[in-house]
Design an enzyme around this catalytic site. Structure first.
Site, short mmCIF file in Angstrom:
data_model
loop_
_atom_site.label_atom_id
_atom_site.label_comp_id
_atom_site.label_asym_id
_atom_site.label_seq_id
_atom_site.Cartn_x
_atom_site.Cartn_y
_atom_site.Cartn_z
N GLU A 84 0.88 -1.18 0.00
CA GLU A 84 0.00 0.00 0.00
C GLU A 84 0.91 1.22 0.00
O GLU A 84 1.50 1.56 1.02
CB GLU A 84 -0.89 0.02 1.25
CG GLU A 84 -1.84 -1.16 1.37
CD GLU A 84 -3.04 -1.06 0.44
OE1 GLU A 84 -3.14 -0.09 -0.33
OE2 GLU A 84 -3.87 -1.99 0.48
N CYS A 121 -2.93 8.57 3.31
CA CYS A 121 -2.57 8.04 1.98
C CYS A 121 -3.67 8.35 0.97
O CYS A 121 -3.39 8.86 -0.11
CB CYS A 121 -2.30 6.55 2.07
SG CYS A 121 -3.62 5.63 2.87
P1 NAD Z 1 8.46 5.17 4.40
O1 NAD Z 1 8.43 4.32 3.17
O2 NAD Z 1 9.55 6.14 4.57
O3 NAD Z 1 8.51 4.25 5.71
C1 NAD Z 1 7.55 3.23 5.95
C2 NAD Z 1 8.19 2.13 6.79
O4 NAD Z 1 9.18 1.45 6.02
C3 NAD Z 1 8.90 2.61 8.05
O5 NAD Z 1 8.57 1.73 9.10
C4 NAD Z 1 10.37 2.50 7.67
O6 NAD Z 1 11.22 2.27 8.77
C5 NAD Z 1 10.36 1.29 6.78
N1 NAD Z 1 11.50 1.18 5.87
C6 NAD Z 1 12.31 2.14 5.42
N2 NAD Z 1 13.20 1.66 4.53
C7 NAD Z 1 12.94 0.36 4.41
C8 NAD Z 1 13.48 -0.70 3.61
N3 NAD Z 1 14.50 -0.50 2.76
N4 NAD Z 1 12.92 -1.92 3.71
C9 NAD Z 1 11.88 -2.14 4.53
N5 NAD Z 1 11.33 -1.20 5.32
C10 NAD Z 1 11.85 0.04 5.25
O7 NAD Z 1 7.04 5.87 4.45
P2 NAD Z 1 6.50 6.95 5.53
O8 NAD Z 1 7.18 8.24 5.26
O9 NAD Z 1 6.53 6.38 6.90
O10 NAD Z 1 4.97 7.04 5.14
C11 NAD Z 1 4.47 7.99 4.24
C12 NAD Z 1 4.13 7.34 2.92
O11 NAD Z 1 3.28 6.21 3.14
C13 NAD Z 1 3.36 8.24 1.99
O12 NAD Z 1 3.85 8.12 0.67
C14 NAD Z 1 1.95 7.69 2.04
O13 NAD Z 1 1.17 7.96 0.92
C15 NAD Z 1 2.19 6.25 2.25
N6 NAD Z 1 1.02 5.62 2.86
C16 NAD Z 1 0.27 4.76 2.11
C17 NAD Z 1 -0.86 4.19 2.66
C18 NAD Z 1 -1.71 3.25 1.85
O14 NAD Z 1 -2.55 2.58 2.42
N7 NAD Z 1 -1.53 3.16 0.56
C19 NAD Z 1 -1.21 4.48 3.96
C20 NAD Z 1 -0.42 5.36 4.70
C21 NAD Z 1 0.71 5.92 4.13
#
Ligand code: NAD
Length: 475
Positions: free
Chosen positions: A249, A283
């Protein structure tokens, strides 16, 4: 008791999960920037240990059967309800979202509601062929260990969206919360673990490196990821190694199209909350609004009126329904996009500059009129309290605009004629299109993105299938 003081229930929850005095990483209140507590800093070795424990616990959990697992999910929902206020206050501090409005208390309510709905959802085996010669059935079984990696915007609700179906289907789960909001997620997990058997649900508080290891670990069979498209791509790469199944997502940049003939005042509240739920850090929030020129000025005025009546401030104050940005990085993105829009000649209707009088990370609701496709504030996901409003005269152009970006999470069409609106909706490239609303989710209605917004579905029967492996019994 002052707003700032931890209630005894909050303090007790925090003490269960935070690092000992002098250790861990300090977590700040998003609104006041005061220290709330210390997040444990767990390592890749801690993660490996957690995965080993989850793997060992999985067969016993699966063997309990659907009824018993569902009963335990219902008990976990009751446990969350019993601590909902303390969890909501901790969430409000750590994430910044106010207690009231569609925010922290609402998020806790959604957590227990989703657990209950998931417990009640049934995925029956299907008879595929039964013609006298062949009898073939499709069954769904647990996958194994699920790695759940989440963001900071709706940290508890999104964790539950990953945990509930995974547990329901007999998987065990290792959760890696966002490094921005670990305490509230660990606290919720600890509450659920009052009723769940040991090692069925384990939280590991670590940085991006720990997330990367969880996604790549050979004993992780499925990754449920919610976060940015950039991280989603890295997780796809690591799945080449462990062949983990993925539900992704990812980010979005949802468009809304307001058709001619719509009554601006009648839709203003719903438009506003479609865009600004969780102060825009959602999101599937409305992130670009396309309005027909016959009603453009009236829609802008109606939105401005709602914006100016909607209180923003520290989340623990009962009056506020809008809060700060959660972190400096997101604040800087919002600031940059608004400044760029101003420099390119867009018109600031309200807001348009930080609100330091409210606190370091506060940015007011910002409506940007005379925005056009190609401006960064339209083309990039703002993930904050900003809405660019674009004027159109031909609905074909609005549909083309909605579809021109490489993401497709949600979208919406607003109009007086439902059939007309549905015709436009069918042409929008996104996982969900709402009519006369935006962003509402329901535990029985599948949710997921297309294009750069990811793949796989959550919620309902489809959500259960995505945390299970199919098995054909033929004969
Ligand atoms: P992010 O991708 O920076 O981080 C999300 C998670 O991934 C964190 O827990 C982080 O520690 C982890 N992470 C980071 N690098 C990683 C890697 N290489 N491998 C595995 N895990 C890793 O996102 P964010 O800034 O926390 O969230 C914001 C984004 O999330 C926005 O783009 C938003 O649109 C999206 N979002 C999507 C939904 C949906 O349902 N589609 C819901 C909420 C947020």
């Amino acid at each position: 008791m002052s707003e700032a003081a931890l209630s005894p229930d909050e303090a007790a929850l925090l003490d269960r999960v935070q690092a000992p005095e002098g250790q861990g990483r300090e977590i700040l209140d998003a609104a006041t920037r005061e220290v709330i507590g210390r997040a444990p800093v767990q390592t890749v070795a801690d993660l490996d240990d957690a995965i080993a424990r989850a793997k060992a616990a999985q067969p016993g959990w699966e063997a309990l059967g659907h009824q018993k697992r569902s009963d335990l999910l219902l008990q976990a929902a009751d446990a969350i309800d019993a601590r909902a206020e303390a969890l909501a206050r901790l969430l409000s501090r750590e994430q910044g979202k106010p207690l009231n409005g569609p925010n922290a208390r609402f998020e806790l309510g959604a957590c227990s509601a989703w657990l209950r709905a998931t417990a009640a959802t049934v995925l029956e085996p299907e008879v595929l062929v039964d013609d006298g010669e062949t009898h073939a059935e499709l069954h769904y079984k647990a996958i194994g260990v699920v790695g759940a990696i989440g963001p900071w915007n709706w940290p508890l609700m999104i964790a539950i969206w990953q945990i509930a179906p995974s547990l329901r289907m007999g998987n065990t789960v290792v959760v890696k919360p966002s490094e921005y909001t670990p305490l509230s997620v660990l606290a919720m997990i600890s509450v659920m673990n009052e009723v769940l058997p040991p090692d069925v649900l384990i939280g590991v508080s670590g940085d991006r490196e720990v997330g990367a290891r969880l996604a790549a670990h050979p004993d992780v069979d499925k990754v449920m990821f919610t976060g940015s498209t950039a991280t989603g791509r890295k997780i796809i790469e690591s799945s080449a190694g462990n062949l983990a199944r993925l539900t992704l997502e990812l980010g979005g940049n949802d468009a809304g199209i307001v058709l001619p003939g719509t009554d601006p005042k009648a839709i203003a509240q719903d438009l506003f909350w479609g865009a600004f739920i969780n102060t825009g850090q959602t999101c599937a929030a409305l992130k670009r609004l396309y309005v027909h020129d016959s009603i453009y000025d009236d829609v802008v005025d109606a939105l401005k009126e709602v914006a100016e009546q909607t209180p923003m401030g520290v989340g623990l104050s009962e009056d506020n329904v809008l809060g700060p940005l959660q972190n400096t990085q997101q604040f800087d993105i919002v600031n940059r996009l608004v400044d760029d829009a101003k420099a390119r000649g867009a018109r600031i209707v309200t807001g348009g500059a930080p609100a330091p009088e409210l606190g370091e990370l506060f940015y007011p609701i910002t409506l940007i009129a005379d925005a056009t496709d190609g401006m960064a504030v339209v083309d990039e996901e703002q993930f904050g309290p900003v809405l660019p409003i674009v004027k159109y005269s031909d609905v074909e152009d609005a549909i083309a605009s909605a579809n021109r970006l490489d993401v497709g999470l949600g979208g919406s069409v607003w109009g007086p004629d439902r059939d007309e609106a549905r015709k436009v909706a069918a042409r929008i490239q996104s996982g969900t299109v709402w009519i006369n609303s935006h962003g509402g989710v329901h535990p029985m209605i599948p949710f997921g993105g297309v294009k750069g917004s990811g793949y796989g579905l959550e919620f309902g029967v489809e959500g259960l299938k995505s945390v299970a492996v199919p098995q054909i019994i033929n004969g």
